[in-house]
Motif scaffolding. Structure first.
Motif, mmCIF file in Angstrom:
data_model
loop_
_atom_site.group_PDB
_atom_site.id
_atom_site.type_symbol
_atom_site.label_atom_id
_atom_site.label_comp_id
_atom_site.label_asym_id
_atom_site.label_seq_id
_atom_site.Cartn_x
_atom_site.Cartn_y
_atom_site.Cartn_z
ATOM 1 N N GLY C 124 1.969 -2.290 6.552
ATOM 2 C CA GLY C 124 1.814 -3.723 6.788
ATOM 3 C C GLY C 124 0.948 -4.024 8.003
ATOM 4 N N THR E 41 8.510 1.769 7.563
ATOM 5 C CA THR E 41 8.784 1.246 6.229
ATOM 6 C C THR E 41 9.157 2.384 5.282
ATOM 7 O OG1 THR E 41 7.287 -0.601 6.587
ATOM 8 C CG2 THR E 41 7.790 -0.043 4.311
ATOM 9 N N GLN E 71 9.141 -5.860 3.982
ATOM 10 C CA GLN E 71 8.132 -6.287 4.953
ATOM 11 C C GLN E 71 7.328 -7.482 4.407
ATOM 12 O OE1 GLN E 71 5.752 -3.072 6.494
ATOM 13 N NE2 GLN E 71 5.113 -4.243 8.271
ATOM 14 N N ASP E 146 13.084 -5.093 7.373
ATOM 15 C CA ASP E 146 11.771 -4.648 7.850
ATOM 16 C C ASP E 146 11.059 -5.857 8.456
ATOM 17 O OD1 ASP E 146 9.549 -3.133 8.322
ATOM 18 O OD2 ASP E 146 9.388 -2.351 6.282
#
Ligand SMILES: Nc1ncnc2c1ncn2[C@@H]1O[C@H](COP(=O)(O)OP(=O)(O)OP(=O)(O)O)[C@@H](O)[C@H]1O
Ligand SMILES: Nc1ncnc2c1ncn2[C@@H]1O[C@H](COP(=O)(O)OP(=O)(O)OP(=O)(O)O)[C@@H](O)[C@H]1O
Ligand SMILES: [Mg+2]
Ligand SMILES: [Mg+2]
Lengths: 250, 304, 244, 250, 244
Positions: C124, E41, E71, E146
């Motif tokens: 991300g 993650t 996320q 997350d």
């Protein structure tokens, strides 16, 4: 999911095939072979067509005609679909045209096509008008599902229209296009056979017509299986090419 | 005694199922339908659109009588279908039509493109026969195949100049294109090559043997009725025309005109035997697949 | 100078802006801070010309070449990291310069070794850095950033903030920065605008005259300002979420 | 884009139509009306078909047959496509089947359909085998483009398989399915006409066969336009329904 | 207790985890903090069973009912806000309880008035709050988050952090929280694990014994811990980005 062993991959369709042939053998016992020839008769017919060279002689012509029509349909259908998808005005003009191509049956085309294009072009033409709508409509649907966020991004960074088409539209339309191409490719062989059946004396369809008139049902089945083979091969080829080219980002 | 009762009951079938295409020999059938019944037995007509549709029903035993091209009948017989030839009704409905006044003989076709209905069909093979009989090499006439209605349309518009057409397309072409003429009549040419008495048996009716055995009376009644209806049709085409127009959607004028060139004569299978054998023998020479590889034996012809 | 003059904007059935006026000064960094859903993104979209105001006028954006870090990364999944940057540079710089810029900015955000990866293989934060890199590499007069530093750990975030400050010092451009982090605003803003909940109104308009270079990073920056902004935001937040 | 005035929306296709009819009128001057009837002849033919009730009598049958086949194809094609898309094993078994359906030409089907189903079912059957692959392949392509992130989400929250199919797969497959349905719907009318042409005596296709044998080209054109009309109406209907149902989240 | 035992994991051609071991204590909040792209993650995905380790073993997750704030928001665009929550509740609670839960948690994140909107009409922060709400509403033994508080302004963020603390105090569950914000970690963590850059190794493992209720929110929380974590992270960051 991709990891299912290549053994089961190969066996599953084989198994289906065996069942199918067994059923067919049983069924053929109930009917005169003019109506339903047995698998072995058909196999013999395929073999003799292959050995005496007729298979390749006629299949070659059908393949050329089919691919010509299909190629033209892709070349025309993708831009047409993009335009229809982008502009409501063009959509209003061209969409009825596409529907028309799709709805008008072969026999209505036949005469006009013969006058305009001449005899020998009819099968390619028929393939063209049959597959163009499949490709166009899928492309249109793809364009309708373009990510608007990426469009905004392209506007901000002042990407030129042709590049937006090529680099934003096309990759996103691709999965839809593949569905269209996949259905169109199958339909191609059917359409070319049908057109040859009605209008010419060479090619798979023409041989089917002859077999039919002579009540040589085994031959008719043989040619049908040759068409199926052609369809399966091109379908596999397409799947293979797509997997190879597009795996990394899909 | 039981068998006797059965036989009595079986003397009259519930109905007779007849199959026929949308073509001239079907016209008399509409006359029969209009009259209602054949000696108390109802007649049901199935109009078929393709030969395999007809053969499927024949083989499955779903039709008692079926109008078929004679060679298709022989082919089916040779492929073990349980049928025999009940009658022959159509004797030549083919013509060589042209818009080119220069072409009057088969010889004149050399170097031309001749349009013929479906490859492998009777028109095709008979055309090949005449070409051969006139000492023309197969390569000297280019044969192009297309369905008869389409050939007719193209001819009316002057795009096709030479064609072999059946009735009623010949008549339609002649009516709509004043240039068009009949150069050769297949029936006469056949007689020229096969002898004056020879006739060209193109289509007739086959009967399901099971039906013929079980209901001989009903069959012969039907044969008679068909014969009478055919004679009436030929004698007074103008009176038959409305029937044809409403049932076969063929304009009355076209029908009346086309009857001039349509040789509709009833002959039982036995009566037609000689002509049929000659005809099939010729076809066998040119294209064995057309008759199923061999001449049919005696049992092919329904005995009177 | 970008001027929003009594702008009104409704999205769907939501009245996002109503009679909103604001002048963004040329060559300065303006930070916008405000509650979630108050209309910050909408404001940037209006300035970028991606949305048109329903009422009122926006002037001063006509000529400018705009670069934009969107709230979402908005990457092309079918292009590699380097190709995603090349995509926006292709028509504006020479191929040689393009390679230079790609190398320079990808290195800055720590993605140069990933230049041939496709976005789906990025985490991300890496996607966010790529989006940031694209906007920086693209030559612009006017930079819009919508939460550019989210999904980044504190030191990296501070490092990139310092980098932005350095880039701006070398070439002072007009920047509008939307952020939720008061620290970012205090480190980079010449002016910080605190917005109210929807429809957005300007609650506070803070000018900070301390030069960027002198703002302290490791300690809480500019304590007085920080407390002031936090107080305004907390009061506003209490209205919407009395129970939190 | 949706805001283009409804005036231009209506006018654009009208304009195209006028040009088309003008060209046609000119062209019909060059050919005998048996080959290319003039627009007015065709209009007259359509009018007379409408007035004497034949239009509705035959169109009704074609519509019923078409919609039956199409409905069955949707009902079978969507689950089939989902299964093929989900399981590589099933894909190996069924994909060749789908390609076969797609490749086998009408005349080969005709034979089998006549044995199995009897004549009156042939048109619906032909529509079914023609449109099933269009729907299935599009569904497969849709499944292949399912968002894996949402799949993960469903796994974590333990959503049951049937619900994942209905609530995750279907909505994402929908745009693809629409492309399939849209092409299939057009193809339906062509296929039904073609099948009727070859196999039955009632319905639009059967009337086209009759018109052809009798060289009533104006009638042939009239029926063709009726088919086009049918195609355009159903296409519009589909677009309308889709817009109405799906606007809010697409 | 969730136990990762010498876990190795390669994604594509990237070695993300290598011989990684960790015990997550039951009924405690474990925070994970670390550089962008280090494998946080991936770690959560392994714990959730969405990825399988290439080597090593993960135990203790078999029975647990897991809830997860991804996320990315991962919302169903074709369902309304309320339907997105109902989607995960449908098979686990009664319809009446479902309505209660939806109302309770949507109100908590301030989205109740948007219950009938579709996600495309939400701002970035609102989508994030919806994703958070979904995970809270879903009955669970084990909660993975997350970066749940990204895209939220400071007061709202702090408010939600306090809310999480309260929910945990009422019903102490096992929570793993990945965050980039040191403040979040200090406010919520019973234990904070600081990871190195890829392949992730544990740089620091901090146990914080101060009860959640006593952690100070408005001032910088737990000054000693904060400085310590910042120092570790900064040193790590220097290695990857020497020029920032
Ligand atoms: N599908 C994939 N294929 C290849 N590499 C991947 C893939 N997914 C992640 N990676 C790589 O794995 C590493 C760890 O990714 P991960 O998403 O776990 O990082 P993270 O710690 O969550 O980072 P962030 O804080 O930026 O979200 C990254 O370097 C990334 O490039
Ligand atoms: N397409 C849309 N249709 C309807 N309403 C919308 C749409 N887009 C945004 N909104 C509404 O407009 C308001 C402002 O949205 P915007 O995205 O500008 O907020 P924001 O300040 O950027 O919030 P965040 O910090 O959460 O990103 C929100 O209340 C949102 O619900
Ligand atoms: Mg926003
Ligand atoms: Mg991550």
């Amino acid at each position: 999911m991709k990891s299912s062993s290549s053994l089961t991959r190969g066996l599953a369709p084989l198994f289906g095939l065996v069942i199918f042939i067994a059923l067919w053998q049983v069924a053929s016992g109930f009917y005169n072979h003019v109506i339903l020839p047995s698998p072995s008769e058909v196999a013999r017919s395929v073999a003799s067509l292959t050995i005496d060279g007729r298979l390749w002689e006629h299949a070659r012509q059908s393949i050329i005609r089919g691919l010509t029509g299909f190629g033209l349909a892709v070349a025309a259908g993708v831009p047409l679909g993009l335009l229809i998808g982008v502009s409501p005005l063009l959509s209003n003009i061209f969409r009825p045209l596409v529907v028309t191509l799709q709805v008008v049956p072969l026999i209505s085309w036949l005469l006009l096509a013969m006058i305009w294009l001449g005899f020998s072009q009819v099968p390619a033409f028929v393939v063209f008008v049959t597959t163009l709508p499949l490709i166009t409509i899928n492309t249109v649907q793809g364009v309708k599902n373009i990510d608007l966020q990426l469009m905004q991004m392209s506007v901000v960074f002042r990407i030129s229209r042709p590049r937006v088409f090529r680099e934003i539209y096309l990759p996103q339309v691709l999965p839809y296009l593949l569905a269209g191409v996949s259905t169109a490719l199958g339909t191609t062989w059917k359409a070319v056979a049908m057109a040859e059946f009605l209008s010419v004396s060479q090619g798979i369809g023409a041989r089917m017509a002859l077999a039919r008139i002579n009540l040589e049902t085994a031959d008719l089945f043989a040619w049908t299986f040759i068409l199926i083979g052609l369809g399966l091969i091109t379908d596999r080829l397409l799947t293979y090419l797509v997997d190879k080219r597009l795996r990394h980002w899909m | 005694k039981d068998a006797n009762v059965k036989k009595q009951a079986a003397a009259a079938p519930e109905k007779i199922v007849v199959q026929a295409p949308l073509a001239p020999p079907t016209a008399p059938l509409y006359k029969i339908l209009k009259d209602g019944q054949v000696n108390g037995v109802k007649v049901e007509l199935i109009v078929y659109k393709s030969v395999e549709e007809a053969t499927t029903r024949v083989v499955k035993g779903e039709a008692d009588l079926t109008v078929l091209p004679v060679n298709v009948a022989a082919k089916l017989y040779n492929k073990q279908a349980d049928i025999s030839l009940a009658n022959v009704s159509t004797w030549g409905i083919l013509s060589l039509v042209t818009t080119d006044k220069q072409v009057q003989n088969w010889q004149d076709l050399k170097g031309k493109e001749l349009y013929v209905g479906a490859q492998g069909s009777t028109p095709d093979v008979l055309t090949q026969y005449f070409i051969h009989k006139n000492n023309i090499q197969a390569s000297e006439v280019k044969l192009a195949y297309l369905s008869s209605p389409e050939i007719a349309q193209l001819m009316i518009n002057g795009i096709v100049k030479y064609a072999v057409l059946p009735e009623p397309q010949t008549t339609q072409v002649l009516m709509k294109n004043s240039e068009a003429v009949v150069a050769r009549d297949f029936y006469t040419d056949w007689q020229a090559f096969e002898g004056g008495a020879a006739r060209l048996p193109q289509a007739g009716m086959v009967v399901r043997n099971e039906f013929a055995r079980t209901y001989p009376k009903a069959l012969s009644d039907f044969q008679n009725a068909y014969k009478n209806a055919m004679e009436w049709t030929v004698a007074s085409p103008a009176e038959a025309a409305p029937l044809v127009e409403s049932n076969m959607s063929m304009p009355a004028a076209v029908f009346v005109k086309s009857m001039e060139r349509t040789h509709l004569t009833f002959a039982t299978g036995a009566q037609a035997k000689g002509d049929v054998n000659t005809y099939l023998a010729r076809l066998l020479d040119i294209s064995p697949e057309m008759v199923g590889g061999k001449l049919p034996d005696e049992k092919f012809f329904l005995t009177d | 100078m970008i001027k929003l003059d009594r702008v009104g904007k409704t999205l769907g059935r939501t009245r996002v802006l109503s009679d909103f006026s604001l002048c963004v000064e040329k060559g300065k960094i303006t930070c916008i801070i405000g509650p979630s859903g108050c209309g910050k993104t909408t404001l940037l979209q209006l300035m970028a010309g991606l949305e048109q105001p329903d009422t009122g006028r926006i002037t001063g954006t006509e000529e400018a070449r705009v670069s934009y870090v969107f709230q979402e990364p908005r990457l092309l999944l079918w292009k590699t990291v380097a190709q995603n940057i090349a995509f926006v540079l292709q028509d504006v710089v020479t191929p040689a310069r393009r390679q230079e810029l790609i190398k320079e900015y990808l290195s800055m955000v720590g993605l140069y070794e990933y230049r041939d990866s496709y976005p789906k293989a990025l985490s991300g934060g890496m996607k966010q850095r790529l989006a940031l890199c694209r906007a920086f590499a693209y030559p612009h007069d006017f930079l819009l950033m919508d939460e550019p530093f989210k999904s980044l750990d504190t030191p990296l975030r501070l490092g990139l903030v310092r980098q932005v400050a350095r880039i701006w010092q070398a070439n002072p451009q007009t920047v509008v920065l939307v952020t939720h982090d008061i620290m970012d605003a205090l480190l980079l803003g010449h002016r910080v605008i605190v917005l109210s909940a929807r429809p957005a109104a300007i609650l506070d308009d803070i000018r900070i005259d301390v030069p960027l270079a002198q703002r302290n990073v490791v300690q809480e920056p500019l304590p007085g300002y920080h407390a002031r902004m936090l107080a305004v935001l907390e009061a506003e937040n209490k209205k919407s979420f009395p129970n939190l």
